[in-house]
Scaffold this motif. Structure first.
Motif, PDB file in Angstrom:
ATOM      1  N   TYR A   1     -81.290  -7.847 -71.776  1.00  0.00           N
ATOM      2  CA  TYR A   1     -82.314  -8.127 -70.772  1.00  0.00           C
ATOM      3  C   TYR A   1     -81.855  -7.643 -69.398  1.00  0.00           C
ATOM      4  O   TYR A   1     -80.669  -7.703 -69.058  1.00  0.00           O
ATOM      5  CB  TYR A   1     -82.604  -9.626 -70.714  1.00  0.00           C
ATOM      6  N   ASN A   2     -82.811  -7.173 -68.631  1.00  0.00           N
ATOM      7  CA  ASN A   2     -82.552  -6.744 -67.258  1.00  0.00           C
ATOM      8  C   ASN A   2     -82.422  -7.988 -66.372  1.00  0.00           C
ATOM      9  O   ASN A   2     -83.394  -8.671 -66.093  1.00  0.00           O
ATOM     10  CB  ASN A   2     -83.716  -5.876 -66.772  1.00  0.00           C
ATOM     11  N   SER A   3     -81.219  -8.275 -65.945  1.00  0.00           N
ATOM     12  CA  SER A   3     -81.015  -9.426 -65.058  1.00  0.00           C
ATOM     13  C   SER A   3     -80.902  -8.993 -63.601  1.00  0.00           C
ATOM     14  O   SER A   3     -81.289  -9.721 -62.699  1.00  0.00           O
ATOM     15  CB  SER A   3     -79.764 -10.207 -65.469  1.00  0.00           C
TER      16      SER A   3
ATOM     17  N   PRO B   1     -80.405 -16.807 -56.265  1.00  0.00           N
ATOM     18  CA  PRO B   1     -80.557 -15.459 -56.817  1.00  0.00           C
ATOM     19  C   PRO B   1     -79.706 -15.249 -58.071  1.00  0.00           C
ATOM     20  O   PRO B   1     -80.187 -14.700 -59.069  1.00  0.00           O
ATOM     21  CB  PRO B   1     -80.087 -14.560 -55.662  1.00  0.00           C
TER      22      PRO B   1
ATOM     23  N   ARG C   1     -82.538  -6.896 -61.796  1.00  0.00           N
ATOM     24  CA  ARG C   1     -83.811  -6.858 -61.088  1.00  0.00           C
ATOM     25  C   ARG C   1     -84.119  -8.195 -60.419  1.00  0.00           C
ATOM     26  O   ARG C   1     -84.672  -8.248 -59.328  1.00  0.00           O
ATOM     27  CB  ARG C   1     -84.911  -6.564 -62.105  1.00  0.00           C
ATOM     28  N   PHE C   2     -83.773  -9.277 -61.102  1.00  0.00           N
ATOM     29  CA  PHE C   2     -84.186 -10.598 -60.642  1.00  0.00           C
ATOM     30  C   PHE C   2     -83.379 -11.062 -59.434  1.00  0.00           C
ATOM     31  O   PHE C   2     -83.936 -11.522 -58.444  1.00  0.00           O
ATOM     32  CB  PHE C   2     -84.135 -11.588 -61.809  1.00  0.00           C
TER      33      PHE C   2
ATOM     34  N   ALA D   1     -82.684 -14.712 -66.461  1.00  0.00           N
ATOM     35  CA  ALA D   1     -83.282 -13.476 -66.971  1.00  0.00           C
ATOM     36  C   ALA D   1     -82.405 -12.860 -68.062  1.00  0.00           C
ATOM     37  O   ALA D   1     -82.923 -12.312 -69.040  1.00  0.00           O
ATOM     38  CB  ALA D   1     -83.485 -12.479 -65.822  1.00  0.00           C
ATOM     39  N   SER D   2     -81.098 -12.981 -67.930  1.00  0.00           N
ATOM     40  CA  SER D   2     -80.191 -12.341 -68.887  1.00  0.00           C
ATOM     41  C   SER D   2     -80.307 -12.941 -70.286  1.00  0.00           C
ATOM     42  O   SER D   2     -79.869 -12.334 -71.252  1.00  0.00           O
ATOM     43  CB  SER D   2     -78.735 -12.410 -68.397  1.00  0.00           C
ATOM     44  N   ILE D   3     -80.888 -14.147 -70.405  1.00  0.00           N
ATOM     45  CA  ILE D   3     -81.126 -14.692 -71.745  1.00  0.00           C
ATOM     46  C   ILE D   3     -82.605 -14.603 -72.120  1.00  0.00           C
ATOM     47  O   ILE D   3     -83.056 -15.225 -73.072  1.00  0.00           O
ATOM     48  CB  ILE D   3     -80.618 -16.145 -71.878  1.00  0.00           C
ATOM     49  N   GLY D   4     -83.353 -13.834 -71.344  1.00  0.00           N
ATOM     50  CA  GLY D   4     -84.731 -13.535 -71.730  1.00  0.00           C
ATOM     51  C   GLY D   4     -85.788 -14.465 -71.171  1.00  0.00           C
ATOM     52  O   GLY D   4     -86.955 -14.368 -71.534  1.00  0.00           O
TER      53      GLY D   4
ATOM     54  N   LEU E   1     -81.123 -17.116 -61.136  1.00  0.00           N
ATOM     55  CA  LEU E   1     -82.320 -16.444 -61.645  1.00  0.00           C
ATOM     56  C   LEU E   1     -81.928 -15.237 -62.487  1.00  0.00           C
ATOM     57  O   LEU E   1     -82.527 -14.960 -63.529  1.00  0.00           O
ATOM     58  CB  LEU E   1     -83.226 -16.013 -60.487  1.00  0.00           C
ATOM     59  N   GLY E   2     -80.910 -14.511 -62.032  1.00  0.00           N
ATOM     60  CA  GLY E   2     -80.405 -13.386 -62.817  1.00  0.00           C
ATOM     61  C   GLY E   2     -79.864 -13.859 -64.156  1.00  0.00           C
ATOM     62  O   GLY E   2     -80.129 -13.246 -65.204  1.00  0.00           O
ATOM     63  N   LEU E   3     -79.146 -14.960 -64.153  1.00  0.00           N
ATOM     64  CA  LEU E   3     -78.582 -15.482 -65.399  1.00  0.00           C
ATOM     65  C   LEU E   3     -79.693 -15.916 -66.361  1.00  0.00           C
ATOM     66  O   LEU E   3     -79.636 -15.636 -67.563  1.00  0.00           O
ATOM     67  CB  LEU E   3     -77.636 -16.653 -65.087  1.00  0.00           C
TER      68      LEU E   3
ATOM     69  N   VAL F   1     -89.799 -16.464 -63.045  1.00  0.00           N
ATOM     70  CA  VAL F   1     -88.412 -16.413 -62.561  1.00  0.00           C
ATOM     71  C   VAL F   1     -88.353 -15.777 -61.169  1.00  0.00           C
ATOM     72  O   VAL F   1     -87.622 -16.245 -60.296  1.00  0.00           O
ATOM     73  CB  VAL F   1     -87.522 -15.667 -63.576  1.00  0.00           C
ATOM     74  N   LEU F   2     -89.154 -14.739 -60.950  1.00  0.00           N
ATOM     75  CA  LEU F   2     -89.104 -14.058 -59.648  1.00  0.00           C
ATOM     76  C   LEU F   2     -89.614 -14.924 -58.499  1.00  0.00           C
ATOM     77  O   LEU F   2     -89.369 -14.627 -57.337  1.00  0.00           O
ATOM     78  CB  LEU F   2     -89.913 -12.759 -59.703  1.00  0.00           C
TER      79      LEU F   2
END
Lengths: 411, 411
Positions: A197-199, B149, A201-202, B156-159, B152-154, B23-24
Motif C-alpha cells: 500500500y502507498n503510505s 501525519p 502519499r498520506f 494507510a500501509s495496512i490498507g 495516518l501513513g501507518l 484517512v486523508l
C-alpha cells in the motif's frame, strides 16, 4: 547534508504574490509585510485588579475615605477628587490624579460606604501603564514571520482584522512504483504478491497541508520513462513544486532522474544522510527559480524523495520543510535541536549522518526504537523525535546527543 | 493547580459519538477504536537495495555467475536456480532460495553479462523480513490515540482508507467586557477612551480549531447579568462546551459566576496559578456531564477563562487543552515538561505557581521576557515556551527549571 540544505535553499526565491486574509484564517501563514501598531496597548493607564484607585498622599492609616466615582472597564473617569477614592475594576482606565490602586481584598467597606485601606500602598501599584505591551509605531510582527495563535491575538489587539500574507505554495504530489496500491482500491486479503500500500502519499499530503500548501495529488505514476515525463511536464505548468516519492534510487527501474533531466535539470542528487540518501532536487521546465519574478509559468521546482517511508518522512521534515518555509518568505526555517541524554547504546558508527527514531522517557532521557530500518514506519509513530548523530559516531548510554523533537518540525 | 486539573478531568466523559473519516482527513482526530492489521508489512521478504540476490553457498571469490532472472518491485519471482544470481531492485520480493542481496556497488558486471561479487556476503544481508514493520493481527494504533501525519501513513500501509474517530467537540465561544471592540469595527484612531480590541477571541478560536473543535463564535456579550444568562442558556442547547473569556474575576462587574450558578452549577472557582487565577469550571443546564450518555441535550460544560490575554492563553494550554483531548477520548493529555537551564534571575518568589514566558537561546538556556504582566501578549509571541515554577521558589541563573515548549501544547 548541511551543504545539501544550503544548496537547496539557495535555489529558492520566495513567492512574489501576496494576499489579504482575515486574521481568523491566517494561522500558519507567513506575513508579507511588517505589522506596525497605530496605537498603544493598553491605550491608557489602567487597573490590574478589582479595588480602589487612590491618591497615595491622602491615605492615613485607619482613616476611611468616601468613594467619589466608579470606574468600570470601558468607561472613562474624571479627575479623582482630593480625600476620596474611586471604585475601580480590572482593565478600567485610572482616573486622572489617582496614583495607585489597592486590591479590594486589602480594603474594608464601612457601613457608611466609606472605605478604609488596610495595607501599605506604594506609588503606582497595580497600575498597568499605557503601552506596556505595545507602543504606538512599534513593529509588532515582522515580514517573514509565521503566524501562530498568539501572534494573531497580538495583531487583533492593535485592531488588525486582515493581514497581508504570501500566497500558499501550490504543490503537485505523486508517487512512483508499480508495486504500490492505494488503500481502499484492493482489500488486504486480495493484495497480489509483491504489492504494497502507498503510505507516503498520506503523510506527505498531511505534512504539506500543515505547512500551508495547496496540494494537487496526482496519485501513482507507472514505473516507466514516458509516464514519468508526462506527469512531470503536466505538473510543471501550474505548480511551484513537484514533490515525488520513490524512483530516485540508482536502479534502472528508477526513471525520475532521467525524466527531470529531459525536461529541465537536476541540481542535487543523493545526500549523505541515513535514512534519506536517495534525495534529489532540480527544476522542471524552462529557466530556473533564480530567474526572478513569478516563475510558475516557466516551470516548477522538483524534489524527489526516497520511496522508503521513513526516508521520505525524515527528508521531508529536514529538507522539504525549510524549503517550503523559505518559498513562503519565512525568515526562519532551520529546525532547532536540543541537548538530551541517550539511554541507549549504538556501537556501530555509520559513515553517513544518522537520524535515529527515539522517544523521551519519564526522566527526559532518550530511548531508541529497536528497528531503525528505513521501511519501518512504526519507528516514526512510536518516536517523538530524532537524534541527529554525526557520521562516524558511536553512542553510549549517558552520552549527550542532539535531539530534534517532532513537535518542532511537524507544523 | 494539579488538583484543579484533576478535578476538571474527573468531570469529563468522552463524547460517545463516532464517525468514519477518510484517512486523508483524519489528521489531529482521536481514534474511536483500535486499528488492527490484516496483513504483514512488508508482506514478503524483500530487498533493501538495488543489486543482486544470491545463494550464499554458491559464491566463490572471483568467480562470476550468470543472471537467471530479474526482480522488480511489484513483480513476483521464481526459485533462484543454483549457481545463478537474480537482478533485484529495492522493495522487490526476494526469490525463493535466495538468502542474501549484494548492493550493485559491490558487484562487477562482465562483458558476457555474468556478475562477480567483490565483497564478503553475510547470510540474510540486505533482506527486509516480512512483518518487520507490522505483523498480521497487531494493534498498530490504539483507541484514544491522536492521529498524526506518521500514524495516518501507518494506517494507510495496512490498507486502511477510512478510520473511526470521535466526533469533533462543539464549542461555543464568547467574550465579556463592555470595553471590548472587535477589530475591523472601529479604526484605531476612532477608539473611544477605555476601549480595547478583543484579542482573546482570535487566539482562542485558532487554538480550538487546532484541537479539532467546531467553534461557534458568539462574539462579545454585554457586561450584565441578563445578557450573560441569555447567552449561556442559548449556547448550552447544542454545544459540548461553553468557553468564555473575561467576567470571572471577583468584581461586581463580573456576571459569569452568578449566571452559571443560576442555570447550573459551578464546580471550580479560582486556581492557584499565575497568570490564570480567575479560572472557573461548571455546568450549564440540567444534570451533569457524569450522568453518562450523550449529554448535549441536557446542557454543556462551562469553562470561564480570565480576561487578561496572557492568563487566557496560558490557562487554555494547561487546562482547557487536556479537557478537550479527554472529551475526544484521548488517552494522553497532560503536557510534558523538560529540564532546561535558566539564564535569568528571579528574586521575588510568588505564592502561586508561576508560568513564565521564556525563549531558548542558541545554547539551549532560557531567557526571560522582561515584562511578565498578564496583559502583555507580546511575551507569548516572543517566547517559545513556559517555565513551570513552583510556588515560593526563586530562580537564579544556572538553575535547572521545568520548561514547557509551546510546540508541544499548541496542537
Amino acid at each position: 547534508m548541511d551543504d545539501a540544505l544550503a544548496e537547496l535553499l539557495a535555489h529558492v526565491v520566495s513567492l512574489p504574490d501576496h494576499e489579504q486574509v482575515c486574521v481568523l484564517d491566517a494561522d500558519g501563514r507567513v506575513l508579507a509585510q511588517d505589522v506596525v501598531s497605530a496605537l498603544q496597548v493598553p491605550p491608557q493607564d489602567n487597573s490590574a485588579v478589582d479595588g480602589y484607585a487612590v491618591r497615595c498622599a491622602d491615605l492615613v492609616a485607619g482613616v476611611a475615605l468616601p468613594v467619589s466615582q466608579r470606574l468600570a472597564a470601558g468607561s472613562s473617569g474624571q479627575s479623582l477628587k482630593a480625600m476620596t477614592l474611586a471604585r475601580i475594576f480590572t482593565g478600567a482606565s485610572i482616573a486622572p490624579d489617582a496614583d495607585a490602586v489597592v486590591m479590594q481584598e486589602n480594603c474594608t467597606v464601612q457601613d457608611d460606604g466609606a472605605v478604609r485601606v488596610d495595607a501599605p500602598v506604594q506609588l503606582g501599584q497595580n497600575i498597568r501603564l499605557s503601552g506596556e505591551d505595545v507602543t504606538k509605531g512599534a513593529v509588532i510582527l515582522s515580514k517573514g514571520e509565521r503566524l501562530t495563535p498568539a501572534s494573531l491575538g497580538l495583531a487583533a489587539s492593535i485592531g488588525m482584522h486582515v493581514l497581508s500574507v504570501v500566497r500558499r505554495p501550490r504543490v503537485a504530489l505523486f508517487s512512483t512504483g508499480d508495486e504500490l496500491v492505494m488503500p481502499g482500491d484492493v482489500a488486504p486479503q486480495d493484495m497480489p504478491p509483491g504489492a504494497i500500500y502507498n503510505s507516503n502519499r498520506f503523510f506527505l499530503q498531511t505534512l504539506l497541508k500543515r505547512l500551508g500548501c495547496e496540494v494537487t495529488d496526482l496519485g501513482i505514476v507507472p514505473d516507466n520513462c514516458a509516464a514519468t515525463i508526462a506527469a512531470l511536464r503536466a505538473a510543471s505548468q501550474n505548480h511551484d513544486l513537484i514533490l515525488t516519492s520513490g524512483g530516485v534510487s540508482v536502479g534502472e527501474e528508477d526513471h525520475i532522474k532521467s525524466a527531470v533531466q529531459a525536461l529541465g535539470h537536476l541540481d542535487l542528487w543523493q545526500v549523505a544522510m541515513k535514512p534519506g540518501k536517495p534525495f534529489a532536487y532540480g527544476w522542471v521546465g524552462q529557466g530556473s527559480a533564480l530567474a526572478g519574478g513569478d516563475t510558475s509559468e516557466a516551470g516548477a521546482h522538483f524534489i524527489g524523495l526516497p520511496g522508503n517511508p521513513v526516508s521520505s518522512f525524515v527528508t521531508f521534515l529536514l529538507l522539504v520543510r525549510p524549503f517550503l518555509l523559505k518559498l513562503q518568505g519565512g525568515h526562519t526555517f532551520a529546525h532547532q535541536s536540543i541537548a538530551a541524554q541517550a539511554n541507549f547504546t549504538r556501537t556501530r558508527a555509520d559513515k553517513r549522518r544518522e537520524f535515529l527514531r527515539v522517544r523521551r522517557n519519564a526522566t527526559g532521557a532518550l530511548e531508541l526504537f529497536p528497528n531503525q530500518g528505513s521501511g519501518v514506519l512504526t519507528s516514526v509513530v512510536w518516536g517523538d523525535g530524532l537524534v541527529d548523530n554525526p557520521a562516524g559516531q558511536t553512542i553510549k548510554s549517558g552520552d549527550v546527543v542532539r535531539f530534534i523533537p517532532f513537535a518542532e518540525v511537524l507544523s
